[in-house]
Write an enzyme that holds these catalytic residues in place. Structure first.
Site, PDB file in Angstrom:
ATOM      1  N   ARG A  94       6.344   0.846  13.923  1.00  0.00           N
ATOM      2  CA  ARG A  94       7.062   0.307  12.755  1.00  0.00           C
ATOM      3  C   ARG A  94       8.219  -0.618  13.159  1.00  0.00           C
ATOM      4  O   ARG A  94       8.907  -1.164  12.310  1.00  0.00           O
ATOM      5  CB  ARG A  94       7.611   1.444  11.886  1.00  0.00           C
ATOM      6  CG  ARG A  94       6.544   2.292  11.234  1.00  0.00           C
ATOM      7  CD  ARG A  94       7.141   3.344  10.314  1.00  0.00           C
ATOM      8  NE  ARG A  94       6.246   4.458  10.181  1.00  0.00           N
ATOM      9  CZ  ARG A  94       5.251   4.538   9.296  1.00  0.00           C
ATOM     10  NH1 ARG A  94       5.041   3.561   8.441  1.00  0.00           N
ATOM     11  NH2 ARG A  94       4.458   5.595   9.257  1.00  0.00           N
ATOM     12  N   TYR A 148      10.782   8.923   1.803  1.00  0.00           N
ATOM     13  CA  TYR A 148      10.812   7.862   0.793  1.00  0.00           C
ATOM     14  C   TYR A 148      11.571   8.227  -0.486  1.00  0.00           C
ATOM     15  O   TYR A 148      11.700   7.391  -1.383  1.00  0.00           O
ATOM     16  CB  TYR A 148       9.371   7.440   0.452  1.00  0.00           C
ATOM     17  CG  TYR A 148       8.637   6.870   1.642  1.00  0.00           C
ATOM     18  CD1 TYR A 148       8.987   5.626   2.159  1.00  0.00           C
ATOM     19  CD2 TYR A 148       7.611   7.577   2.276  1.00  0.00           C
ATOM     20  CE1 TYR A 148       8.341   5.095   3.266  1.00  0.00           C
ATOM     21  CE2 TYR A 148       6.943   7.056   3.372  1.00  0.00           C
ATOM     22  CZ  TYR A 148       7.310   5.815   3.862  1.00  0.00           C
ATOM     23  OH  TYR A 148       6.670   5.290   4.964  1.00  0.00           O
ATOM     24  N   ALA A 182       2.809  -0.664   4.947  1.00  0.00           N
ATOM     25  CA  ALA A 182       2.340  -0.746   6.336  1.00  0.00           C
ATOM     26  C   ALA A 182       1.887  -2.146   6.726  1.00  0.00           C
ATOM     27  O   ALA A 182       1.883  -2.492   7.921  1.00  0.00           O
ATOM     28  CB  ALA A 182       1.209   0.258   6.554  1.00  0.00           C
ATOM     29  N   ARG A 215       4.948  11.043  -2.363  1.00  0.00           N
ATOM     30  CA  ARG A 215       4.604  10.718  -0.981  1.00  0.00           C
ATOM     31  C   ARG A 215       5.796  10.966  -0.046  1.00  0.00           C
ATOM     32  O   ARG A 215       6.840  10.340  -0.196  1.00  0.00           O
ATOM     33  CB  ARG A 215       4.233   9.238  -0.945  1.00  0.00           C
ATOM     34  CG  ARG A 215       4.070   8.655   0.417  1.00  0.00           C
ATOM     35  CD  ARG A 215       4.111   7.140   0.364  1.00  0.00           C
ATOM     36  NE  ARG A 215       3.766   6.619   1.662  1.00  0.00           N
ATOM     37  CZ  ARG A 215       4.104   5.409   2.098  1.00  0.00           C
ATOM     38  NH1 ARG A 215       4.779   4.598   1.312  1.00  0.00           N
ATOM     39  NH2 ARG A 215       3.770   5.024   3.290  1.00  0.00           N
ATOM     40  N   ARG A 226      12.077   4.964  13.155  1.00  0.00           N
ATOM     41  CA  ARG A 226      10.826   5.716  13.042  1.00  0.00           C
ATOM     42  C   ARG A 226       9.880   5.376  14.214  1.00  0.00           C
ATOM     43  O   ARG A 226      10.337   4.931  15.248  1.00  0.00           O
ATOM     44  CB  ARG A 226      10.214   5.438  11.667  1.00  0.00           C
ATOM     45  CG  ARG A 226      11.172   5.846  10.524  1.00  0.00           C
ATOM     46  CD  ARG A 226      10.593   5.554   9.169  1.00  0.00           C
ATOM     47  NE  ARG A 226       9.365   6.316   8.946  1.00  0.00           N
ATOM     48  CZ  ARG A 226       8.493   6.051   7.963  1.00  0.00           C
ATOM     49  NH1 ARG A 226       8.731   5.057   7.110  1.00  0.00           N
ATOM     50  NH2 ARG A 226       7.408   6.784   7.833  1.00  0.00           N
ATOM     51  N   ASP A 272       1.933 -15.654   7.068  1.00  0.00           N
ATOM     52  CA  ASP A 272       1.562 -17.030   6.706  1.00  0.00           C
ATOM     53  C   ASP A 272       1.800 -17.297   5.224  1.00  0.00           C
ATOM     54  O   ASP A 272       2.203 -18.404   4.843  1.00  0.00           O
ATOM     55  CB  ASP A 272       0.081 -17.291   7.036  1.00  0.00           C
ATOM     56  CG  ASP A 272      -0.172 -17.459   8.524  1.00  0.00           C
ATOM     57  OD1 ASP A 272       0.803 -17.570   9.290  1.00  0.00           O
ATOM     58  OD2 ASP A 272      -1.352 -17.478   8.922  1.00  0.00           O
ATOM     59  N   ASN A 318       8.196  -5.393  -0.445  1.00  0.00           N
ATOM     60  CA  ASN A 318       7.998  -4.215   0.397  1.00  0.00           C
ATOM     61  C   ASN A 318       6.499  -4.148   0.644  1.00  0.00           C
ATOM     62  O   ASN A 318       5.736  -3.684  -0.206  1.00  0.00           O
ATOM     63  CB  ASN A 318       8.492  -2.935  -0.284  1.00  0.00           C
ATOM     64  CG  ASN A 318       8.368  -1.737   0.658  1.00  0.00           C
ATOM     65  OD1 ASN A 318       7.746  -1.839   1.722  1.00  0.00           O
ATOM     66  ND2 ASN A 318       8.951  -0.603   0.267  1.00  0.00           N
ATOM     67  N   HIS A 364       3.909  -4.430   9.165  1.00  0.00           N
ATOM     68  CA  HIS A 364       3.843  -4.367  10.621  1.00  0.00           C
ATOM     69  C   HIS A 364       2.593  -5.027  11.201  1.00  0.00           C
ATOM     70  O   HIS A 364       2.497  -5.187  12.414  1.00  0.00           O
ATOM     71  CB  HIS A 364       3.889  -2.893  11.061  1.00  0.00           C
ATOM     72  CG  HIS A 364       4.938  -2.103  10.323  1.00  0.00           C
ATOM     73  ND1 HIS A 364       6.278  -2.376  10.450  1.00  0.00           N
ATOM     74  CD2 HIS A 364       4.842  -1.094   9.409  1.00  0.00           C
ATOM     75  CE1 HIS A 364       6.968  -1.552   9.667  1.00  0.00           C
ATOM     76  NE2 HIS A 364       6.118  -0.769   9.020  1.00  0.00           N
ATOM     77  N   HIS A 385      12.729  -2.242   2.449  1.00  0.00           N
ATOM     78  CA  HIS A 385      12.145  -0.938   2.803  1.00  0.00           C
ATOM     79  C   HIS A 385      13.052   0.174   2.329  1.00  0.00           C
ATOM     80  O   HIS A 385      14.285   0.057   2.407  1.00  0.00           O
ATOM     81  CB  HIS A 385      11.967  -0.797   4.317  1.00  0.00           C
ATOM     82  CG  HIS A 385      11.038  -1.816   4.885  1.00  0.00           C
ATOM     83  ND1 HIS A 385       9.706  -1.857   4.577  1.00  0.00           N
ATOM     84  CD2 HIS A 385      11.270  -2.855   5.712  1.00  0.00           C
ATOM     85  CE1 HIS A 385       9.156  -2.876   5.188  1.00  0.00           C
ATOM     86  NE2 HIS A 385      10.085  -3.503   5.880  1.00  0.00           N
ATOM     87  N   LEU A 386      12.431   1.244   1.894  1.00  0.00           N
ATOM     88  CA  LEU A 386      13.200   2.440   1.515  1.00  0.00           C
ATOM     89  C   LEU A 386      13.765   3.104   2.769  1.00  0.00           C
ATOM     90  O   LEU A 386      14.937   3.466   2.830  1.00  0.00           O
ATOM     91  CB  LEU A 386      12.297   3.422   0.766  1.00  0.00           C
ATOM     92  CG  LEU A 386      11.770   2.903  -0.576  1.00  0.00           C
ATOM     93  CD1 LEU A 386      10.279   3.113  -0.682  1.00  0.00           C
ATOM     94  CD2 LEU A 386      12.484   3.571  -1.730  1.00  0.00           C
ATOM     95  N   SER A 387      12.888   3.279   3.757  1.00  0.00           N
ATOM     96  CA  SER A 387      13.315   3.908   5.011  1.00  0.00           C
ATOM     97  C   SER A 387      13.805   2.816   5.968  1.00  0.00           C
ATOM     98  O   SER A 387      13.675   1.631   5.669  1.00  0.00           O
ATOM     99  CB  SER A 387      12.130   4.654   5.632  1.00  0.00           C
ATOM    100  OG  SER A 387      11.137   3.735   6.066  1.00  0.00           O
ATOM    101  N   PRO A 435       0.790  -1.226   0.000  1.00  0.00           N
ATOM    102  CA  PRO A 435       0.000   0.000   0.000  1.00  0.00           C
ATOM    103  C   PRO A 435       0.828   1.285   0.000  1.00  0.00           C
ATOM    104  O   PRO A 435       1.845   1.376   0.683  1.00  0.00           O
ATOM    105  CB  PRO A 435      -0.839  -0.102   1.273  1.00  0.00           C
ATOM    106  CG  PRO A 435      -0.170  -1.119   2.118  1.00  0.00           C
ATOM    107  CD  PRO A 435       0.504  -2.070   1.178  1.00  0.00           C
ATOM    108  N   ASN A 436       0.343   2.221  -0.774  1.00  0.00           N
ATOM    109  CA  ASN A 436       0.860   3.597  -0.877  1.00  0.00           C
ATOM    110  C   ASN A 436       2.174   3.702  -1.649  1.00  0.00           C
ATOM    111  O   ASN A 436       2.656   4.815  -1.890  1.00  0.00           O
ATOM    112  CB  ASN A 436       1.007   4.240   0.519  1.00  0.00           C
ATOM    113  CG  ASN A 436      -0.321   4.305   1.239  1.00  0.00           C
ATOM    114  OD1 ASN A 436      -1.277   4.872   0.704  1.00  0.00           O
ATOM    115  ND2 ASN A 436      -0.413   3.720   2.409  1.00  0.00           N
ATOM    116  N   GLU A 476      12.672  -9.053   2.568  1.00  0.00           N
ATOM    117  CA  GLU A 476      11.914  -7.874   2.996  1.00  0.00           C
ATOM    118  C   GLU A 476      12.704  -6.626   2.608  1.00  0.00           C
ATOM    119  O   GLU A 476      13.909  -6.548   2.882  1.00  0.00           O
ATOM    120  CB  GLU A 476      11.728  -7.940   4.517  1.00  0.00           C
ATOM    121  CG  GLU A 476      11.006  -6.755   5.113  1.00  0.00           C
ATOM    122  CD  GLU A 476      10.972  -6.810   6.653  1.00  0.00           C
ATOM    123  OE1 GLU A 476      11.746  -7.586   7.261  1.00  0.00           O
ATOM    124  OE2 GLU A 476      10.183  -6.052   7.233  1.00  0.00           O
TER     125      GLU A 476
END
Ligand code: DHK
Length: 145
Positions: free
Chosen positions: A114, A25, A80, A20, A110, A90, A77, A83, A103-105, A12-13, A101
């Site tokens: 998170r 990001y 949200a 954004r 944070r 699963d 990625n 988390h 992530h950009l950040s 998402p997002n 996994e």
């Protein structure tokens, strides 16, 4: 040699990358990241299948699809859902392809919510905090598996 198929799944997002919260990001769009991945993939002897959805179940379906298509690895990625999503945890456990996994950040620097990663509990490993370069580093790691 048959190229290694790598799925790159985005949650998402992430379709809003570039616009954004660029301070967190970065300014690259998901399309920009896809183009860089494609270029690097070619050099590494990989092919990329890149997707984005704002819907949790769709991401689960794509994990299963990656397995059914014989993917060598999945870069995920989950935004949200990282988390919160036991369904994704699963889903990762339901396939044998390793999931990295991404992530950009760096979520650990944070908000506290998170700091927990459901995805990370089942992932092969995590690459976070390097902006768009996190995806390229994850691709290198996936190709080397
Ligand atoms: C992306 C998101 O959308 C957030 O919900 C995560 C992640 C971090 C990233 O840094 O790529 O907490």
């Amino acid at each position: 040699m048959i190229p290694k198929l790598i799925y790159v799944l985005n949650g998402p997002n992430l379709n809003r990358l570039g616009k954004r919260e660029p301070g967190i990001y970065g300014s690259q769009t998901l399309e920009d990241i896809g183009a860089s991945l494609l270029e690097r993939a070619e050099a590494l002897g990989c092919t990329i299948e890149m997707r984005q959805s704002n819907h949790e179940g769709q991401l689960v379906d794509w994990l299963h699809e990656a397995e059914d298509k014989g993917a060598h690895a999945v870069l995920l990625n989950a935004g949200a859902y990282t988390h919160t999503s036991i369904a994704l945890l699963d889903g990762i456990r339901a396939i044998s392809a390793p999931v990295i996994e991404v992530h950009l950040s760096n979520p650990h620097t944070r908000e506290e919510f998170r700091h927990v990663s459901r995805v990370g509990q089942a992932a092969k490993g995590t690459i976070a905090g390097f902006g768009a370069n996190s995806y390229l580093l994850a691709l290198e790691a996936a190709a080397a598996l």
